[in-house]
Design a protein around this motif. Structure first.
Motif, mmCIF file in Angstrom:
data_model
loop_
_atom_site.group_PDB
_atom_site.id
_atom_site.type_symbol
_atom_site.label_atom_id
_atom_site.label_comp_id
_atom_site.label_asym_id
_atom_site.label_seq_id
_atom_site.Cartn_x
_atom_site.Cartn_y
_atom_site.Cartn_z
ATOM 1 N N GLU A 170 0.671 4.097 -2.350
ATOM 2 C CA GLU A 170 1.092 5.675 -2.709
ATOM 3 C C GLU A 170 2.004 6.151 -2.703
ATOM 4 O OE1 GLU A 170 0.225 5.182 1.704
ATOM 5 O OE2 GLU A 170 -1.483 4.887 1.538
ATOM 6 N N ALA A 185 1.148 -1.226 0.063
ATOM 7 C CA ALA A 185 -0.150 -0.353 0.058
ATOM 8 C C ALA A 185 0.384 1.435 -0.073
ATOM 9 C CB ALA A 185 -0.632 -0.218 0.865
ATOM 10 N N GLN A 186 1.392 1.800 0.871
ATOM 11 C CA GLN A 186 2.945 2.377 0.670
ATOM 12 C C GLN A 186 3.893 2.565 -0.225
ATOM 13 O OE1 GLN A 186 5.040 1.007 4.172
ATOM 14 N NE2 GLN A 186 3.659 2.164 5.554
ATOM 15 N N LEU A 215 -5.762 5.480 -7.159
ATOM 16 C CA LEU A 215 -5.079 4.690 -5.960
ATOM 17 C C LEU A 215 -6.544 3.263 -5.391
ATOM 18 C CD1 LEU A 215 -2.690 3.653 -4.782
ATOM 19 C CD2 LEU A 215 -3.050 5.488 -2.865
ATOM 20 N N HIS A 238 -5.870 -0.250 -3.230
ATOM 21 C CA HIS A 238 -5.059 -1.583 -2.529
ATOM 22 C C HIS A 238 -5.953 -2.728 -2.070
ATOM 23 C CE1 HIS A 238 -4.303 0.681 0.756
ATOM 24 N NE2 HIS A 238 -4.211 2.391 0.017
#
Length: 697
Positions: free
Chosen positions: A509, A505-506, A526, A528
């Protein structure tokens, strides 16, 4: 020679306890039993992983760096050296050169043994050190005046467990081989002139290969002795999966006759016409469901071939017969896609549906469980949560497992057991959009009938694939901008080696933030795995409706996402993924009429294997060809996914190296089932032991 009759002993060496061997007391017997070795026959089939050549002495001058060799020499000096680590160092000479022995763990007695002038025979790996050639912690013995013969055979290295050393394994297996000279091991395969080796000779050879053995063939698993045992192991595996199928079919299942009117009305209500391949598979499933034995069918189809429609037809047949249907998917995003499709398709037919996933909590969960248990919900869609103990069905008739390779045998069978006891087992339909090579399905899915949807719906455009170095990232971003400015949509997929949802996820992002800064005129979404279901659904709906031009995503979009206007996909770090997964991701584009493209944005330097794998993606869009290449390059455990690797943990058989044996395996297994059924259990036990326990699920 055709298969014929033979005399066979089902007892003998197979029933001699290891406790009858020298040196095996209660403690060692218990350790061996925990490792699955209880009888002398188990030792015979405990085969070496590799071999060491201790059959010849190598002059120091000819020893190659990295080689395992036997060296003989005279100790010229020995002392304790204090450097970064205290070590015992001895220098030995043999007339051709000098070698250093180095021990970081040693005793006073060991130091006293290494007297100047004494002769040693050492075995170990030769390294290049500061003082020339060295061996770290070699095995050695002090030679007396008499000549000591070298080993007569290659030295086996066995698989092991805590508490049992290699010397113990060698002594135990030698005793087992001595018994083999007196008592023949049971020959359980039907007689044939086609076997590459006799069983007894194969076992003797593999435990004690002669000095002139073809070591390259042994390393590759291609020696005739290995092929003989690989053949038998694959036969045993095939028999065990068929036994699993037989046990389930003995339990029976509800007969679910086809309701032609309901199916006809359903197909007529669709906004598209099913392909001939879909109709053919629907017919195969309808015939299976109408029988009073559990259907066990695998449906394979390439990306976009329309497996969900086939599942819907099967579900309608079960529901029309008054039974419940459970559809299980490995991820929430795929389960949600199924939920949307089935809601839309089944709305005109007043079919009651329920949703259940790990994130269904509190009163909502209690309500869902109550509706499922009472039978108020005819169709239940969800994730792994469906097979938890507290999920009870009133009358479960059919289980559909999507992306079957993500689930283990235990998991899919646990769900079929949720049928009411008096009705037997639920029918089972498992589906995968990851084409499985024929060689692999013959081994991993021998318990399932197989249907293939080998036709794509009309209107699918081919996808061209380009490999681009990440140093040209700005060019790729410009290409995305140009495509979106023309009204098309694109995916940008971020991949990570780590399985962690948080790290993935990071990464996504960070990529989304970078692309938003570089492309401020584009609407960028976005998605995830850490987003809540409603958030994911809203983002996917916005992308599908065209509100978003670019969707940055993790591999959660691998399956189940259908946006016809999306014609460009960028996959970062594709070298980190398997070919099957890349093929799945690429299948998200090419769903409309316009030309579609996939860019594999790789990091340099690429390994030779990485280049070969990505080239396969550029060359072909045939899922079955790609799957065969994936098997060849990565092996069966990776292709099937981690949850299935237990099926593939063979002792000697290996895929794809032994794929050429599989047609013979099927022939032999069928011959045993038909003509020698008494051999089935001994064969399964010989090769799988307690591993056959899953058949009781």
């Amino acid at each position: 020679m055709p298969y014929g009759l033979s005399n066979i002993m089902i007892d003998g060496i197979a029933n001699i306890s290891v406790q009858e061997l020298r040196g095996v007391g209660p403690k060692l017997a218990s350790t061996l039993a925990d490792y699955g070795v209880r009888h002398v026959e188990d030792l015979l089939f405990h085969l070496p992983l590799r071999y060491q050549d201790r059959t010849r002495v190598t002059p120091i001058a000819t020893a190659r760096e990295g080689a395992d060799v036997v060296i003989e020499g005279e100790v010229r000096a020995a002392d304790v050296v204090f450097g970064r680590r205290r070590s015992l160092v001895a220098r030995i000479q043999d007339g051709s050169g000098t070698l250093t022995l180095r021990f970081f763990h040693f005793s006073a007695a060991q130091k006293n043994n290494l007297q100047t002038g004494s002769r040693l025979r050492c075995f170990g790996q030769v390294r290049r050190g500061g003082s020339g050639l060295e061996m770290y912690h070699p095995e050695y013995r002090v030679l007396q005046d008499e000549d000591v013969a070298v080993e007569e055979a290659l030295t086996p290295i066995y698989p092991t467990t805590a508490g049992i050393g290699q010397n113990q394994w060698r002594k135990l297996c030698k005793q087992a081989l001595d018994r083999l000279h007196r008592e023949q091991v049971d020959e359980l395969l039907p007689p044939s002139g086609k076997y590459p080796y006799e069983l007894t000779k194969a076992l003797q050879y593999l435990h004690t290969p002669p000095p002139d053995a073809a070591q390259e063939l042994l390393r590759e698993g291609k020696h005739p002795a290995q092929l003989r045992l690989a053949l038998e192991e694959l036969v045993a595996h095939n028999l065990s999966l068929h036994r699993l199928r037989e046990r389930q079919q003995e339990e029976g299942a509800p007969a679910l006759p086809l309701n032609k009117e309901a199916l006809g009305a359903f197909l007529a209500s669709l906004p598209f016409t099913p392909t001939n391949a879909q109709r053919h598979v629907l017919q195969e499933i309808a015939i299976d469901l109408a029988k009073p034995v559990p259907m066990m069918r695998l449906v394979q189809g390439d990306v976009g071939s329309g497996k969900t429609l086939v599942a819907a037809g099967a579900a309608l047949q079960a529901i029309s017969s008054g039974y419940q249907v459970a559809i299980m998917a490995p991820t929430e995003i795929l389960a949600e896609q199924h939920w949307r499709n089935f809601c839309q398709w089944f709305e005109p037919f007043n079919i009651t549906m329920e949703w259940l996933s790990g994130r269904t909590k509190g009163n909502k969960r209690l309500t869902a469980l109550g509706r499922i248990a009472s039978g108020d919900a005819s169709l239940v869609i969800g994730t792994h949560a469906l097979f938890q103990d507290n999920v009870a069905f009133a009358c479960l008739g059919l289980v559909v497992v999507d992306e079957q390779h993500r689930f283990g045998v235990h998991q899919r069978l646990a769900l079929t057991k949720k049928a009411a006891p008096q009705q037997g087992r639920a029918h089972q339909l498992v589906m995968t959009a990851t084409p499985i090579p024929r060689t692999l399905s013959m081994v991993a899915y021998a318990d399932l009938d197989c249907s293939i949807i080998d036709e794509l719906p009309p209107g699918r455009s081919p996808v061209t694939t380009a490999l681009i170095d990440s140093s040209r990232r700005e060019d790729v971003v410009a290409r995305v901008a140009a495509a979106c400015s023309e009204g098309r949509q694109a995916y940008w997929v971020c991949t990570l080696i780590e399985e962690s949802d948080v790290l993935q996820a990071q990464a996504a992002e960070a990529t989304a933030a970078e692309l938003r800064a570089g492309l401020p005129h584009l609407a960028i979404g976005l998605i995830h795995g850490r987003l809540k279901p409603l958030e994911k659904a809203a983002i996917m709906a916005a992308f599908k409706s065209g509100e978003l031009a670019l969707l940055v995503a993790t591999t959660v979009i691998e399956v189940g996402v259908d946006v016809p206007n999306a014609s460009l996909m960028i996959i970062e770090n594709p070298e980190r993924l398997g070919l099957a997964q890349l093929h799945q991701l690429r299948g998200r584009v090419g769903r409309g009429l316009q030309a579609s493209h996939c860019v594999l944005l790789y990091q340099t330097p690429l390994s030779a294997n990485g280049k070969q794998r990505l080239s396969v993606m550029r060359e072909s869009s045939d899922g079955f060809y790609i799957a065969e290449k994936d098997l060849e390059l990565r092996g069966p455990g990776e292709v099937l996914g981690t949850r299935q690797t237990g099926l593939m943990e063979f002792r000697i058989a290996s895929l794809p190296a032994h794929s050429h044996l599989l047609d013979e395996v099927q022939f032999i297994a069928n011959a045993i089932r038909e003509s020698y059924p008494e051999r089935t259990d001994p064969l399964i036990h010989r090769w799988t032991g307690s591993g056959q326990q899953f058949a009781k699920v």
